[in-house]
Write a protein that holds these residues in place. Structure first.
Motif, short mmCIF file in Angstrom:
data_model
loop_
_atom_site.label_atom_id
_atom_site.label_comp_id
_atom_site.label_asym_id
_atom_site.label_seq_id
_atom_site.Cartn_x
_atom_site.Cartn_y
_atom_site.Cartn_z
N THR A 191 0.82 -1.13 -0.11
CA THR A 191 0.10 -0.17 0.27
C THR A 191 0.79 0.58 0.08
O THR A 191 1.86 1.65 0.83
CB THR A 191 -1.26 0.16 2.04
OG1 THR A 191 -2.15 -1.38 1.16
CG2 THR A 191 -1.69 0.77 1.43
N TYR A 224 -12.04 -1.04 -10.44
CA TYR A 224 -11.25 -0.68 -8.92
C TYR A 224 -11.31 -1.91 -8.42
O TYR A 224 -12.59 -2.82 -8.34
CB TYR A 224 -12.10 0.56 -9.00
CG TYR A 224 -11.57 1.51 -9.78
CD1 TYR A 224 -10.79 3.07 -9.20
CD2 TYR A 224 -12.81 2.35 -10.24
CE1 TYR A 224 -10.20 3.92 -10.15
CE2 TYR A 224 -13.03 3.48 -11.89
CZ TYR A 224 -11.32 4.43 -11.46
OH TYR A 224 -10.98 5.08 -12.61
N GLN A 225 -11.38 -1.63 -7.10
CA GLN A 225 -11.49 -2.19 -5.76
C GLN A 225 -12.99 -2.61 -5.54
O GLN A 225 -13.37 -3.48 -6.07
CB GLN A 225 -11.08 -1.32 -4.81
CG GLN A 225 -9.39 -1.49 -4.84
CD GLN A 225 -8.30 -1.08 -3.50
OE1 GLN A 225 -9.19 -0.78 -2.49
NE2 GLN A 225 -6.90 -0.60 -3.62
N ASP A 251 -7.37 -1.86 -10.79
CA ASP A 251 -5.96 -1.68 -9.19
C ASP A 251 -7.35 -2.15 -8.51
O ASP A 251 -8.15 -2.15 -7.79
CB ASP A 251 -6.79 -0.02 -9.03
CG ASP A 251 -5.98 0.57 -8.14
OD1 ASP A 251 -5.26 -0.68 -7.72
OD2 ASP A 251 -6.45 1.83 -8.13
N GLU A 252 -5.71 -3.13 -8.24
CA GLU A 252 -6.64 -3.98 -6.77
C GLU A 252 -7.82 -4.87 -6.98
O GLU A 252 -8.78 -4.63 -6.25
CB GLU A 252 -6.15 -3.83 -5.64
CG GLU A 252 -5.01 -3.43 -5.84
CD GLU A 252 -4.56 -3.19 -4.37
OE1 GLU A 252 -4.48 -4.21 -3.36
OE2 GLU A 252 -3.58 -1.95 -3.76
N LYS A 255 0.95 2.22 -7.08
CA LYS A 255 0.84 1.34 -8.08
C LYS A 255 -0.80 2.87 -8.19
O LYS A 255 -0.88 2.67 -10.05
CB LYS A 255 0.09 0.28 -7.51
CG LYS A 255 1.63 -0.32 -7.13
CD LYS A 255 0.70 -1.78 -6.41
CE LYS A 255 -0.42 -1.87 -5.72
NZ LYS A 255 0.28 -1.17 -4.25
N THR A 256 -1.61 2.90 -7.60
CA THR A 256 -2.93 3.52 -7.69
C THR A 256 -2.20 5.24 -8.81
O THR A 256 -3.28 5.38 -9.66
CB THR A 256 -3.09 4.45 -6.51
OG1 THR A 256 -4.20 3.07 -6.83
CG2 THR A 256 -5.18 5.39 -7.36
N SER A 257 -1.78 6.12 -8.16
CA SER A 257 -0.93 7.51 -8.90
C SER A 257 -0.78 6.62 -10.66
O SER A 257 -0.89 7.85 -10.89
CB SER A 257 0.03 7.31 -7.49
OG SER A 257 -0.60 7.81 -6.81
N ARG A 299 -3.38 6.65 -12.77
CA ARG A 299 -4.35 7.47 -12.77
C ARG A 299 -3.71 8.50 -13.96
O ARG A 299 -4.29 8.94 -14.37
CB ARG A 299 -4.55 8.21 -11.32
CG ARG A 299 -5.42 7.69 -10.78
CD ARG A 299 -5.47 8.07 -9.43
NE ARG A 299 -5.44 9.49 -9.71
CZ ARG A 299 -7.18 9.90 -9.69
NH1 ARG A 299 -8.24 8.86 -9.50
NH2 ARG A 299 -8.05 11.55 -9.89
#
Length: 357
Positions: A37, A80-81, A155-156, A41-43, A46
């Motif tokens: 976490t 997304y999650q 994303d996960e 990854k998410t940044s 995006r």
């Protein structure tokens, strides 16, 4: 479609979220972004999608810089999650929505095919609120696949599902990705998921790209301790060692007669995957005496935590085994299965491929 990220930086206030990121996910293959976490990854996703703009760097799509091009103008599918579906539309219409927007013919047939592949064909006439979490996530995945975008970002997507559902969907997704021609980028915190899904894996840590390459290669030859820590579950056993005339000696333990390269330093760290530690000896094994601190049964494996003179280790044993806490135990490993990292944490020795279980 060829996506290439060149020199991507992302700063938010005084913090740098992404550091000089260079990565080119392979078209027609799955690239896994692996990291804990807040690894970035998410940044990064995006920025790939156009939901965010990098502070510096270029996002190239087929040779054209698309920084500043909005997500609406890009052909991207994202999952997304949290399962995001249209709540007032039945499952059938949720999946059909991107097909209708494209003006595709045989919409009902395509919806039926996707629903069957994801085992939700019996729910087509229900509303998302009438489904379980796992079923709703399957609907979101089916809609993303229906979009047929050249770039799919996940994303996960399985993190909020229970263990059994995650296992089922991983297998299904692997087959679906293999059958398609999209560039797929999949973010996860789980090394096991990367091994199951990834043709390629990018290991991220604190906004840095540590290593990128074929998944098996990254797993078997982590370039640094940071990569080895990120790509091991359970964590790799790490033991202090000192160079000796004939190899290296584990601090407080036996001599390992491994030939080291000229890159080796006087002080080193020996890495040993939990799956390489045994409780039964084989020819050529090194023995370490210790005591059982904990024994955990997880699925079809038993994880035995052992305290020894060279440090604490975890042994991953196939099957269900029972150990009394505090009892003496001797664990064994083949010295050919060790990793060696120098004082700066860089890899200087890795096991020969084909070793291990």
């Amino acid at each position: 479609m060829q996506l290439t990220l060149e020199g991507i930086y992302k700063k938010v206030g005084p913090q740098t979220w992404l550091h000089n990121m260079h990565i080119a996910p392979r078209s027609g293959a799955v690239t896994v972004l692996l990291g804990a976490t807040q690894a970035g990854k998410t940044s990064l996703m995006r920025i790939m999608a156009g939901l965010d703009v990098p502070t510096a760097g270029r996002v190239m799509v087929d040779g054209k810089n698309v920084v500043g091009v909005s997500v609406r103008e890009r052909n991207v599918a994202m999952v997304y999650q949290q399962f995001i579906n249209y709540p007032s539309m039945k499952v059938r219409d949720n999946i059909a929505s991107p097909l209708k927007l494209r003006g595709e013919k045989n919409v009902d047939q395509r919806v039926g095919e996707l629903a069957e592949k994801l085992h939700i064909e019996m729910f087509l006439d229900r509303l998302p609120s009438e489904l379980s979490g796992g079923q709703q996530q399957r609907v979101a995945l089916a809609r993303a696949l229906a979009k047929g975008a050249p770039l799919m970002l996940l994303d996960e997507p399985l993190v909020n599902l229970d263990y059994k559902l995650r296992e089922e969907l991983r297998d299904e997704l692997s087959a679906l990705f293999a059958a398609g021609d999209s560039t797929v980028v999949y973010a996860t915190t789980e090394p096991g998921e990367a091994l199951l899904l990834g043709g390629y894996t990018a290991v991220l840590d604190e906004g840095e790209l540590l290593q990128y390459g074929p998944t098996a290669e990254v797993f078997h030859m982590p370039v640094s301790l940071r990569v080895a820590r990120a790509f091991s579950d359970p964590p790799m056993n790490l033991l202090a060692a000192t160079a000796a005339a004939d190899g290296m000696r584990l601090d407080g333990g036996p001599l390992l007669t491994q030939r080291l390269s000229s890159q080796a330093t006087p002080k080193m760290t020996v890495g040993l995957r939990a799956s390489a530690v045994r409780v039964r000896a084989q020819d050529g094994d090194v023995a370490l005496a210790g005591s059982v601190e904990l024994a955990e049964i997880s699925g079809s494996d038993t994880f035995v935590h052992v305290h020894s003179a060279v440090g604490d280790l975890v042994a991953q044993l196939t099957g269900v085994h029972h150990f009394e806490i505090g009892t003496a135990v001797t664990v064994y490993f083949d010295p050919a299965e060790i990793y060696v990292f120098d004082a700066q944490g860089m890899l200087v020795l890795s096991p020969a491929r084909g070793k291990g279980r």
